[in-house]
Structure formats: C-alpha cells, structure tokens
Design an enzyme around this catalytic site. Structure first.
Site, short mmCIF file in Angstrom:
data_model
loop_
_atom_site.label_atom_id
_atom_site.label_comp_id
_atom_site.label_asym_id
_atom_site.label_seq_id
_atom_site.Cartn_x
_atom_site.Cartn_y
_atom_site.Cartn_z
N HIS A 156 35.62 36.81 38.81
CA HIS A 156 36.43 36.03 39.89
C HIS A 156 36.25 37.02 41.31
O HIS A 156 35.28 38.68 41.28
CB HIS A 156 37.93 37.23 39.53
CG HIS A 156 38.49 36.58 38.62
ND1 HIS A 156 38.68 34.96 38.47
CD2 HIS A 156 38.76 36.76 37.25
CE1 HIS A 156 39.91 34.73 37.48
NE2 HIS A 156 39.56 35.79 36.33
N CYS A 198 34.69 32.01 42.32
CA CYS A 198 34.82 31.41 43.85
C CYS A 198 34.44 31.50 45.02
O CYS A 198 33.75 33.41 44.74
CB CYS A 198 36.48 31.53 43.47
SG CYS A 198 37.48 31.33 41.97
#
Length: 404
Positions: A156, A198
């Site tokens: 992440h 991301c």
C-alpha cells in the site's frame, strides 16, 4: 539553499557519469511484500508469483532475496492450510509447487526476511550492504559491477511513499539515495525497479542514478487494482498489474533461450488490462528509451552464466594467430636443421609441422624411423611446438566464446 544546490550538483554528476565498464555475468532479484494481515493476501501472492517465475527462468535461490512480512499459508483464516494461490482455479500452490519446479528439484520457497525482519532499515541495509560482519551471507545482496538487479515491491502506498507493515514508510527519496549508494559502490551493472501500489509511478520520480529502468502500476492520484477474488479464500488473490506481467512472462518466455524484449513486456500493460496508467522511466538508462526497450527480458528475469576474465588473460584472435605463426616458423627452423643431418631424407618433423593447421591437437609425430638421438630430440621439440600451438589456439577460442 546552498545544501540543496550541492545535492543537485551531486545528482547531475551521477547522471552524467558513465557506468562501470563491466561484463554482465549474473542476475539477482529482490522481491518484497510490504503488507501484513489477511486482507492483504494478494500482496504476498504477487511476490511469490514473481519468485516462482524468476526461479523457473533460472535465477537460483541463492541469488534471490525474498522478504515476506506475513505467513498467509499458516494464517488461521486460511481454508487451504499451508497453501497460497494466485488464481481462483487453485491449480498452482505458490508455497509448494507440485508442478515443473518440483520436477526440477526447485519446489518450495526460501524466505530470507520474514515477519518483523521486513523493515525499511533492513531493506536499505540490504541494498547498500551496510551490515555487521556477523550478518549471514545468505541474507545479503552479494552483487557487484557485473550484476543486473531486479527489484520488485508491492503493498500500500501513496504519493512518493510506500508503507511497510502499516507502521513505517519508505519514500521515493530514500530509494533514490539507496540506489545512488549502490551505484557509487559498484553494486549493479543495470537495475530494473518494479512497483505495484497506488500512485506507484511517483516512487521513481526522485531517482538519479545511471543504469536504472523503473516501471510502476499507476500514475499520481490513481489506484492500483486487484484482478479477482477467490470466494473460498475470501479475499482478492492477485493485483492486476502483476497478474498481466505474469501472464506475459508465462506465455512468451517458455525457456531461458527466449529472445523477448523489455519493450514488448512494457507495452503489454495497457489501460484496458490494468485499469490505470502504467508507467516506465527510461531517461536514466544509457541510450535512453530505445536502448532500454531493446534489452532482453531475460537480462533481468532469467539466469546469466558468464565468465569474468582478467585483463592479463584476454587474448584476441589476432594475438593467438601471431603466436601460432611464430611456432610454425620455429618448427620450420628445426626442420631445416634436421635436413642438414647426414642420411636423413624423410623427416617426421615436416609431416607434423604440415599437420599443424589441418589436424590441430590430433597432429602426432611418427618417430619410429628416427634412430639417431639428435633426431629424437629435434622431433620431441617439434612435437611440443605443435601441441603448444594447438593448445594456445583452443584456449583463445574458448575465452572468446566465454566473452561472447
């Protein structure tokens, strides 16, 4: 500020500096999952999938560093105890491959850093080799100026940062400085950086070291998506960007002789497949985009077995031909001296010298008719000359083949 000007000068110097003139002789892989907890199952599956692929393509375990912060195979929520899958078909167990790798004696996994060992500090130490002398060699990245290094990271992240186990972060500037140290210490020949998270493309904006190709799964302000879930496992089992990288590698690289180029691999990551803007940075690589895209995929994902030859041992084709000519002249001189010896008409030395080019190492001397001790000495010397010439020619050709 002055300190910033100084930093910029250092970066410009590094970018302008040429790469070390070294032969590419080995490939290494650093594969990092940065997420723990069951709902991040796909990040561990991403990493294990790349691990299996580079092993299939020939990189041995002792040249792969695998960092896994959690053990999904033994998680109490895992319906399939002891197994991890990257597809809902569950045909391939990434933890204990019962397929081709097991047949080759390569089944199972070797985790180098597990659980709380997967930290930003240990990752930076791994890249820069800043360890105490007691640190095991099996947990070190033992690369040099001849090594191509593949670094894959998944987890992440956000704008210019990647989380490590939800407790700390590594920034794009941390990575950039670590790569700069690697370059200064001659710890790589070429480096391919891959990241699936991301806003992944922001993680390589700060890079400034030569010889680096960087690619990511999503642009700034974009998410990186999972590909699909397994209803029995209960969570997503792989991310889209990594899934299509694997699809390409498993489809088009069927052996270690495959001649597929990086440009083809990068072009496979279309928006329709990935659902985000996958990016690639070429400008740090010598020759730019064209040269980077022409690199073979196996130059990073496969095995390379090269031979490093010291400068004093290198021999060109011209050099060994000159040596061979000198030996032929010496043989001719010995032949002339032999012909001056009374009663000798059919010399075995001339026969041997004539066979130097035609027969090479198979040239032999028939000494059955030479009764005189002087003739025996001459014939013996010629035999050594012939065999020496053949050996030098064979040795030079072997070295040239190794260099190529």
């Amino acid at each position: 500020m002055p300190c910033q000007d100084g930093d910029e000068a250092v970066k410009r110097t590094l970018v302008a500096a040429p790469l070390a003139d070294a032969v590419h002789t080995s490939n290494w892989a650093v594969l990092v999952s940065t997420s723990r907890f069951w709902f991040n199952y796909r990040h561990l599956a991403n990493t294990l999938s790349l691990y299996r692929t580079v092993k299939r393509l020939g990189i041995p375990d002792n040249q792969i560093i695998l960092m896994l912060p959690d053990d999904m195979a033994c998680n109490p929520r895992n319906t399939f105890t002891g197994s991890v899958f990257n597809d809902k078909s569950r045909l391939l167990d990434l933890y204990d491959d019962k397929g081709a790798l097991e047949h080759l004696g390569m089944g199972g996994i070797e985790v180098d850093y597990r659980g709380n060992e997967v930290t930003v500090e240990n990752f930076i130490r791994l890249l820069t080799d800043r360890w105490p002398t007691s640190h095991p060699h099996s947990k070190r990245l033992m690369t040099g100026p001849q090594s191509n290094v593949l670094i894959y990271m998944t987890g992440h992240g956000g704008n210019e940062f990647l989380k490590f186990q939800d407790s700390e972060e590594i920034s794009s500037f941390d990575l950039a400085d670590a790569f700069a140290q690697m370059y200064e210490k001659k710890r790589y020949h070429e480096l391919l950086f891959m990241i699936d998270t991301c806003q992944a493309n922001t993680m390589y904006n700060a890079f400034y070291s030569p010889g680096v190709i960087a690619t990511g799964s999503s642009a700034k302000d974009q998410s990186s998506y999972s590909h699909h879930a397994d209803q029995d496992v209960g969570v997503a089992v792989i991310d889209r960007w990594t899934y299509f990288y694997l699809e390409f590698l498993e489809t088009y690289l069927n052996s270690t002789a495959s001649d597929v180029r990086l440009g083809e691999l990068f072009d496979y990551q279309t928006y329709d497949r990935v659902h985000s803007d996958a990016g690639v940075r070429y400008d740090l690589f010598p020759g730019g985009e064209l040269a980077a895209r022409e690199k073979r995929v196996l130059d990073f994902f496969g095995n390379v077995q090269g031979v490093e030859i010291e400068d004093g041992l290198k021999s060109s084709q011209i050099d060994w031909k000159k040596d061979l000519e000198a030996l032929q002249k010496l043989a001719a001189k010995v032949e002339g001296e032999q012909e001056d010896v009374e009663g000798v008409h059919d010399s075995p030395i001339a026969t041997a010298a004539g066979k130097l080019n035609a027969s090479g190492p198979k040239a032999t001397l028939d000494m059955a008719h030479a009764s005189d001790s002087f003739l025996k000495k001459i014939a013996g010397a010629a035999s050594l000359v012939v065999l020496g010439g053949a050996w030098m020619a064979s040795s030079a050709l072997t070295k040239q083949a190794a260099i190529k």
